[in-house]
Design a protein around this motif. Sequence first.
Motif, PDB file in Angstrom:
ATOM      1  N   ILE A  64       0.854  -1.187   0.000  1.00 27.80           N
ATOM      2  CA  ILE A  64       0.000   0.000   0.000  1.00 27.80           C
ATOM      3  C   ILE A  64       0.887   1.233   0.000  1.00 27.80           C
ATOM      4  N   GLY A  65       0.684   2.087  -0.977  1.00 29.29           N
ATOM      5  CA  GLY A  65       1.470   3.312  -1.057  1.00 29.29           C
ATOM      6  C   GLY A  65       1.195   4.023  -2.366  1.00 29.29           C
ATOM      7  N   GLY A  66       2.102   4.905  -2.751  1.00 29.53           N
ATOM      8  CA  GLY A  66       1.986   5.627  -4.001  1.00 29.53           C
ATOM      9  C   GLY A  66       2.871   5.002  -5.065  1.00 29.53           C
ATOM     10  N   ASN A  67       3.545   5.843  -5.824  1.00 26.37           N
ATOM     11  CA  ASN A  67       4.388   5.347  -6.918  1.00 26.37           C
ATOM     12  C   ASN A  67       5.545   4.488  -6.426  1.00 26.37           C
ATOM     13  N   GLU A  68       5.910   4.656  -5.124  1.00 22.38           N
ATOM     14  CA  GLU A  68       7.022   3.867  -4.592  1.00 22.38           C
ATOM     15  C   GLU A  68       6.738   2.368  -4.608  1.00 22.38           C
ATOM     16  N   VAL A  69       5.470   1.986  -4.647  1.00 19.43           N
ATOM     17  CA  VAL A  69       5.127   0.567  -4.715  1.00 19.43           C
ATOM     18  C   VAL A  69       5.707  -0.064  -5.981  1.00 19.43           C
ATOM     19  N   TRP A  70       5.781   0.747  -7.033  1.00 23.33           N
ATOM     20  CA  TRP A  70       6.299   0.196  -8.297  1.00 23.33           C
ATOM     21  C   TRP A  70       7.775  -0.159  -8.197  1.00 23.33           C
ATOM     22  N   ALA A  71       8.498   0.481  -7.294  1.00 21.98           N
ATOM     23  CA  ALA A  71       9.910   0.124  -7.107  1.00 21.98           C
ATOM     24  C   ALA A  71      10.034  -1.317  -6.643  1.00 21.98           C
ATOM     25  N   ALA A  72       9.174  -1.717  -5.714  1.00 23.79           N
ATOM     26  CA  ALA A  72       9.211  -3.091  -5.219  1.00 23.79           C
ATOM     27  C   ALA A  72       8.786  -4.079  -6.295  1.00 23.79           C
ATOM     28  N   ARG A  73       7.883  -3.656  -7.150  1.00 27.79           N
ATOM     29  CA  ARG A  73       7.448  -4.542  -8.246  1.00 27.79           C
ATOM     30  C   ARG A  73       8.493  -4.606  -9.359  1.00 27.79           C
ATOM     31  N   LEU A  74       9.243  -3.518  -9.515  1.00 28.81           N
ATOM     32  CA  LEU A  74      10.229  -3.423 -10.589  1.00 28.81           C
ATOM     33  C   LEU A  74      11.482  -4.248 -10.304  1.00 28.81           C
ATOM     34  N   GLU A  75      11.947  -4.208  -9.048  1.00 27.19           N
ATOM     35  CA  GLU A  75      13.264  -4.760  -8.703  1.00 27.19           C
ATOM     36  C   GLU A  75      13.483  -6.213  -9.121  1.00 27.19           C
ATOM     37  N   PRO A  76      12.529  -7.145  -8.911  1.00 26.27           N
ATOM     38  CA  PRO A  76      12.805  -8.539  -9.279  1.00 26.27           C
ATOM     39  C   PRO A  76      13.004  -8.754 -10.786  1.00 26.27           C
ATOM     40  N   PHE A  77      12.390  -7.911 -11.586  1.00 26.47           N
ATOM     41  CA  PHE A  77      12.436  -8.105 -13.041  1.00 26.47           C
ATOM     42  C   PHE A  77      13.504  -7.252 -13.720  1.00 26.47           C
ATOM     43  N   PHE A  78      13.812  -6.093 -13.129  1.00 25.45           N
ATOM     44  CA  PHE A  78      14.795  -5.177 -13.726  1.00 25.45           C
ATOM     45  C   PHE A  78      15.770  -4.714 -12.646  1.00 25.45           C
ATOM     46  N   PRO A  79      16.578  -5.630 -12.106  1.00 28.94           N
ATOM     47  CA  PRO A  79      17.432  -5.268 -10.967  1.00 28.94           C
ATOM     48  C   PRO A  79      18.457  -4.183 -11.285  1.00 28.94           C
ATOM     49  N   ARG A  80      19.007  -4.184 -12.499  1.00 30.48           N
ATOM     50  CA  ARG A  80      20.018  -3.166 -12.816  1.00 30.48           C
ATOM     51  C   ARG A  80      19.377  -1.787 -12.926  1.00 30.48           C
ATOM     52  N   LEU A  81      18.188  -1.718 -13.515  1.00 34.63           N
ATOM     53  CA  LEU A  81      17.485  -0.442 -13.589  1.00 34.63           C
ATOM     54  C   LEU A  81      17.123   0.036 -12.187  1.00 34.63           C
ATOM     55  N   TYR A  82      16.654  -0.886 -11.352  1.00 35.02           N
ATOM     56  CA  TYR A  82      16.322  -0.521  -9.976  1.00 35.02           C
ATOM     57  C   TYR A  82      17.562   0.016  -9.259  1.00 35.02           C
ATOM     58  N   SER A  83      18.695  -0.668  -9.398  1.00 32.46           N
ATOM     59  CA  SER A  83      19.928  -0.248  -8.738  1.00 32.46           C
ATOM     60  C   SER A  83      20.345   1.148  -9.192  1.00 32.46           C
ATOM     61  N   PHE A  84      20.176   1.420 -10.478  1.00 30.20           N
ATOM     62  CA  PHE A  84      20.496   2.744 -11.021  1.00 30.20           C
ATOM     63  C   PHE A  84      19.611   3.815 -10.384  1.00 30.20           C
ATOM     64  N   LEU A  85      18.326   3.519 -10.275  1.00 30.61           N
ATOM     65  CA  LEU A  85      17.386   4.508  -9.747  1.00 30.61           C
ATOM     66  C   LEU A  85      17.563   4.740  -8.251  1.00 30.61           C
ATOM     67  N   VAL A  86      17.823   3.654  -7.505  1.00 30.82           N
ATOM     68  CA  VAL A  86      17.882   3.794  -6.041  1.00 30.82           C
ATOM     69  C   VAL A  86      19.099   4.601  -5.600  1.00 30.82           C
ATOM     70  N   ARG A  87      20.149   4.613  -6.404  1.00 33.72           N
ATOM     71  CA  ARG A  87      21.332   5.413  -6.066  1.00 33.72           C
ATOM     72  C   ARG A  87      21.029   6.914  -6.104  1.00 33.72           C
ATOM     73  N   ARG A  88      19.894   7.269  -6.693  1.00 32.25           N
ATOM     74  CA  ARG A  88      19.519   8.674  -6.804  1.00 32.25           C
ATOM     75  C   ARG A  88      18.419   9.073  -5.825  1.00 32.25           C
ATOM     76  N   VAL A  89      18.085   8.135  -4.938  1.00 31.85           N
ATOM     77  CA  VAL A  89      17.057   8.428  -3.934  1.00 31.85           C
ATOM     78  C   VAL A  89      17.595   9.403  -2.908  1.00 31.85           C
ATOM     79  N   ARG A  90      16.788  10.387  -2.537  1.00 22.91           N
ATOM     80  CA  ARG A  90      17.173  11.306  -1.472  1.00 22.91           C
ATOM     81  C   ARG A  90      17.212  10.558  -0.154  1.00 22.91           C
ATOM     82  N   SER A  91      18.085  10.982   0.760  1.00 16.46           N
ATOM     83  CA  SER A  91      18.321  10.236   1.990  1.00 16.46           C
ATOM     84  C   SER A  91      17.135  10.248   2.932  1.00 16.46           C
ATOM     85  N   THR A  92      16.216  11.212   2.856  1.00 18.55           N
ATOM     86  CA  THR A  92      15.098  11.265   3.782  1.00 18.55           C
ATOM     87  C   THR A  92      13.822  10.745   3.143  1.00 18.55           C
TER      88      THR A  92
END
Length: 264
Positions: free
Chosen positions: A236-264
């Motif tokens: 349950i959440g907003g667009n961040e839910v798609w990150a959890a759905r994305l990671e198993p299928f596109f791990p390299r894309l997920y890794s690229f995106l998560v490195r740009r997440v703000r710390s808070t």
Amino acid sequence: MGYFSGKVVWITGASSGIGEALAIELAKRGASLILSARREAQLEAVRGRCERAREHLVLPLDLTETESLAPATAKVLDHFGRIDVLVNNGGISQRGTVVDTDIAVDRRIMEVNYMGTVALTKAVLPSMLERRSGHVVVVSSLMGKIGTPMRSAYAASKHALQGFFDCLRAEVHDKGVRVSIVCPGYVRTDITKNALTADGSTYDQMGHAQDKAMTSDVFAVKAADALARQVEEIMIGGNEVWAARLEPFFPRLYSFLVRRVRST
């Protein structure tokens, strides 16, 4: 009659945030509640905001004091005669890098989020198995599926809960006990303000994502609806839910995106 009508529901972490919102929502749906957290005054205030307040039991509890959980369970069973639903919601978050975080902070987060939840579940489970009826719920996090900067111990504790309760579900499925894992994304609560920093002090800032997130009462309605259907895993959440759905299928894309997440 709805799923929660007449059920005895024990909620940990019930003094604020998601736990408070779930208590108010489940009381509306006819549940009798046990409200637990460390702060008795806040629990009493939550009880006062619940429908049929006098039906509900306030039971202060510290999840790190695992030796107290079996006696607490006995008290609940003596009072209500059964526990139909256990909602493991108590927990604490984190804001600190791996290199800077004191090991005592990692240990405390694991003690509260993981060991306390496991210990309470072990205390309650035998009574459910004896009745061949019960529903064990754990409020995990999308951090139980993925990892982002500054949350290593928190994510580790939630990953551990995911593994434990997946195993428990397989063990008790044919014994009348259901297991649900709720994975919130960003919800507008004080979880970030109350998070532990690298030295164990309180972060005391609201995360930017929480400012724009869904409210805890909206979350509670969505969670209660899914739990009433006995859904095994609920994100349950907003667009961040798609990150959890994305990671198993596109791990390299997920890794690229998560490195740009703000710390808070």
